[in-house]
Design a protein around this motif. Sequence first.
Motif, PDB file in Angstrom:
ATOM      1  N   UNK A 151     -38.612   6.066  22.971  1.00 10.26           N
ATOM      2  CA  UNK A 151     -38.825   5.014  21.971  1.00 10.26           C
ATOM      3  C   UNK A 151     -39.240   5.657  20.652  1.00 10.26           C
ATOM      4  N   UNK A 152     -38.581   5.233  19.576  1.00 14.57           N
ATOM      5  CA  UNK A 152     -38.864   5.739  18.224  1.00 14.57           C
ATOM      6  C   UNK A 152     -39.355   4.583  17.357  1.00 14.57           C
ATOM      7  N   UNK A 172     -31.955   8.592  16.332  1.00 17.01           N
ATOM      8  CA  UNK A 172     -32.212   7.448  17.219  1.00 17.01           C
ATOM      9  C   UNK A 172     -31.024   7.192  18.142  1.00 17.01           C
ATOM     10  N   UNK A 173     -30.027   8.063  18.102  1.00 16.46           N
ATOM     11  CA  UNK A 173     -28.817   7.863  18.926  1.00 16.46           C
ATOM     12  C   UNK A 173     -29.174   7.699  20.397  1.00 16.46           C
ATOM     13  N   UNK A 174     -28.740   6.596  20.986  1.00 18.97           N
ATOM     14  CA  UNK A 174     -28.972   6.356  22.400  1.00 18.97           C
ATOM     15  C   UNK A 174     -30.403   6.030  22.750  1.00 18.97           C
ATOM     16  N   UNK A 192     -31.003  -5.534  13.404  1.00 25.79           N
ATOM     17  CA  UNK A 192     -30.187  -5.255  14.591  1.00 25.79           C
ATOM     18  C   UNK A 192     -28.893  -4.543  14.191  1.00 25.79           C
ATOM     19  N   UNK A 193     -28.243  -5.038  13.131  1.00 22.88           N
ATOM     20  CA  UNK A 193     -27.006  -4.392  12.671  1.00 22.88           C
ATOM     21  C   UNK A 193     -27.282  -2.951  12.253  1.00 22.88           C
ATOM     22  N   UNK A 194     -28.409  -2.734  11.575  1.00 22.89           N
ATOM     23  CA  UNK A 194     -28.756  -1.389  11.120  1.00 22.89           C
ATOM     24  C   UNK A 194     -28.984  -0.466  12.320  1.00 22.89           C
ATOM     25  N   UNK A 195     -29.711  -0.964  13.328  1.00 21.66           N
ATOM     26  CA  UNK A 195     -29.953  -0.166  14.537  1.00 21.66           C
ATOM     27  C   UNK A 195     -28.636   0.135  15.250  1.00 21.66           C
TER      28      UNK A 195
END
Length: 736
Positions: A151-152, A172-174, A192-195
């Motif tokens: 978790x980041x 933050x990939x994966x 959410x779109x940004x993540x």
Amino acid sequence: MTRNHIALLSAALSLCTVANSQSILGFTSASAAREIEVENKFKSIPNPDEERRQHRIFTQEPHIAGSKRNNELAEYIAEEWKKQGLEDVVIHRYDVYGTNPKSASLEMIAPTHYQALLRETPLPGDDDSKNPAISGAWLGMSISGEVTAPVIYAHSGNPEDYDLLRKNGISVKGKVVLVRYSNPYSYRGFKALTAQREGAAAMLVYSDPQEDGYKKGKVDPDGPWGPEYHIQRGAITYDFMVPGDPQTPGWASIPGAKRIPIEEAVSAPKIMALPLSWHDAKPLLENMDGPVAPTNWQGEDWQGGLPFDYHLGGDRVKAHLKIEMDNGLQPYYVVEGRIRGSELPDEWVVMGNHRDAWVFGGVDPSSGTASMMELTRALGELKKQGMRPRRTLIVCSWDGEEVGLTGSTEWGEQFADDLRAKAVAYINVDEATSGPNFHGQAVASLAPMLEETTRSLQDPSGKTLYDAWKETIEREKKEGAQSSQFSDSGVASETLADTRIGSGSDHTVFLNFIGMPVLGLGFDGDYGVYHSAYDDFYWMNHFGDPGYKYHTLMSQLWGVTALRLANADLLAFDFATYASNIRQFVNELTRANERNMWGQPPSAVRPSEARQPQLDAKAILSAIDDFEAEGKRLNEALARRLSSGPLDPRLAAALNRGMMEVERNWLNPDGIPGRPWFKHILYGARFTYAHLELPGLTEAVEKQDWNTAKQQAEILERALHNNTKLLDELNQQLQP
Ligand SMILES: [Zn+2]
């Protein structure tokens, strides 16, 4: 006439206006006197006990879009409206891609074990908070899935936040990103779109006590702020791309309508997401390693209200997240009723409020729904007493606003042609009240009319609503000077109405797709339980509006505003004000453009471009001047005509038809670049829901895409010319 004569005459005229307190924008003096009688009768009807009784009915049980209870409430509204005397009451059904939670679980598996509660605990004294029908934590339109990953902490989850993580070598990939709701605020769907774009496997979004909890003041049940376990639900739909049913972008989801596959729907998220209380976020944040989160990164403090240092995270905290959603077709119901106009039944004033709530919806939206039920009762009463409005009043109870502005969007798409031909304006009330501070939004042409209307209403403080509003705006401007949060609200310093209209509620389809002038009304105050189970009847009766005085005032204001639009001899649009607002929008864009160009390092600017901003606004500004001049001429000619007694109905009809066309002319049928559904060239919204003026032009300038900017500038210029020509024609009809 000599100068003296003119001076005497204008002195006499201004005496007239003082003596004649019954003047109303858009009315002859005879009709104004009648209008005031009607309004006084209307204002005497809504009462706090009825507001409270209706509010209790709507907040009795959770009523999310698509639920049995919410559909029963649609039936209830339809039955009540018929009893109240509304006409042509119908329930429209739309089959839309809806969203329901099946199950969700979150556990921290390292460095220690913690099973997240994902529930809100009952509060002493608030029996509704014990209702077993209260849902757990969920976000509308999350996808189903399962992941085990580190978790980041990504602060607010905006693009610049990921830049800081990258600077610190954190990908933050994966992984699972944990973000905060506010600081600064952005719509959770944009987070959410940004993540999703950053390649994260899932997003957790939590309410930090710094933003809406104990750091702000006393928490529920002792105060209005959010307690430890409150969970802000919400949808993450990418409705900033296109609102409504994701599978019918631009057309109505009437049963049997063509549908695109969900995989092709641009507004359907492709990421798992879950909201958390700070109680559930705390163990994750507390255990994170990695660099300490900064207290100032581009002006933002990444530390929060919990009593420990926040870290960006690394590999130390690992979580297992599983979400099961039931996303698929379900019916939504829009209730529509009307009072047919006595003289101009084919000119429509439309009003609406959404019915669906994340849980009980104490403020959002049931305060608005209660106000609407008293509004319709009072309008029905007037009709029974023979006071039918001149134009038709239409009232709608929307469904699925919380999911993607769905009900209003589908209804607007279904009746777009009728609305473009007949609609005068749309008046939205979402949250009627969470406190005593009034905020009114209006397209610039209706700002003067809205402000005048508030002068005839009494605020519970004893002042006129206008004076109370003015104090609120002045106070916020002072606070804004310190925090800069409100520094861009309102355009001219004397304007109270907020003429910068973004998205985030049911006015969107009417303004951005249909080209209708819109107004938005609401009272607000300290409110930390938004979209949680604690936004309920108890909260409203202890903090939001204990005496239901603001609910009552909202019914009065909503009705008086609608009646003025419905009964005016000549619609009270002020296009000179519109012009000065557009000039301000253009000047701001030019200044921002110059700042950008000048702010670039010299190496990035070719010599020929140096200090040469690429947006040349000269032609636009001159087109605005022309539009303003015609707008002023029209204001004067209309006022002259109104003060000289009864109007020729045919002339009035032609003038009103013409004035209704102006807003439609701001639409570009192709939409703004990349978002064809959003057709208004003056008003749009950023992906965060924030207002975005001159959306097509501004986005092109920000991207330094000068070809597109040039095209967008030409579209704006053309629309200004068309509207100048239209006003000129109206002015000619008014020549004696
Ligand atoms: Zn709402």
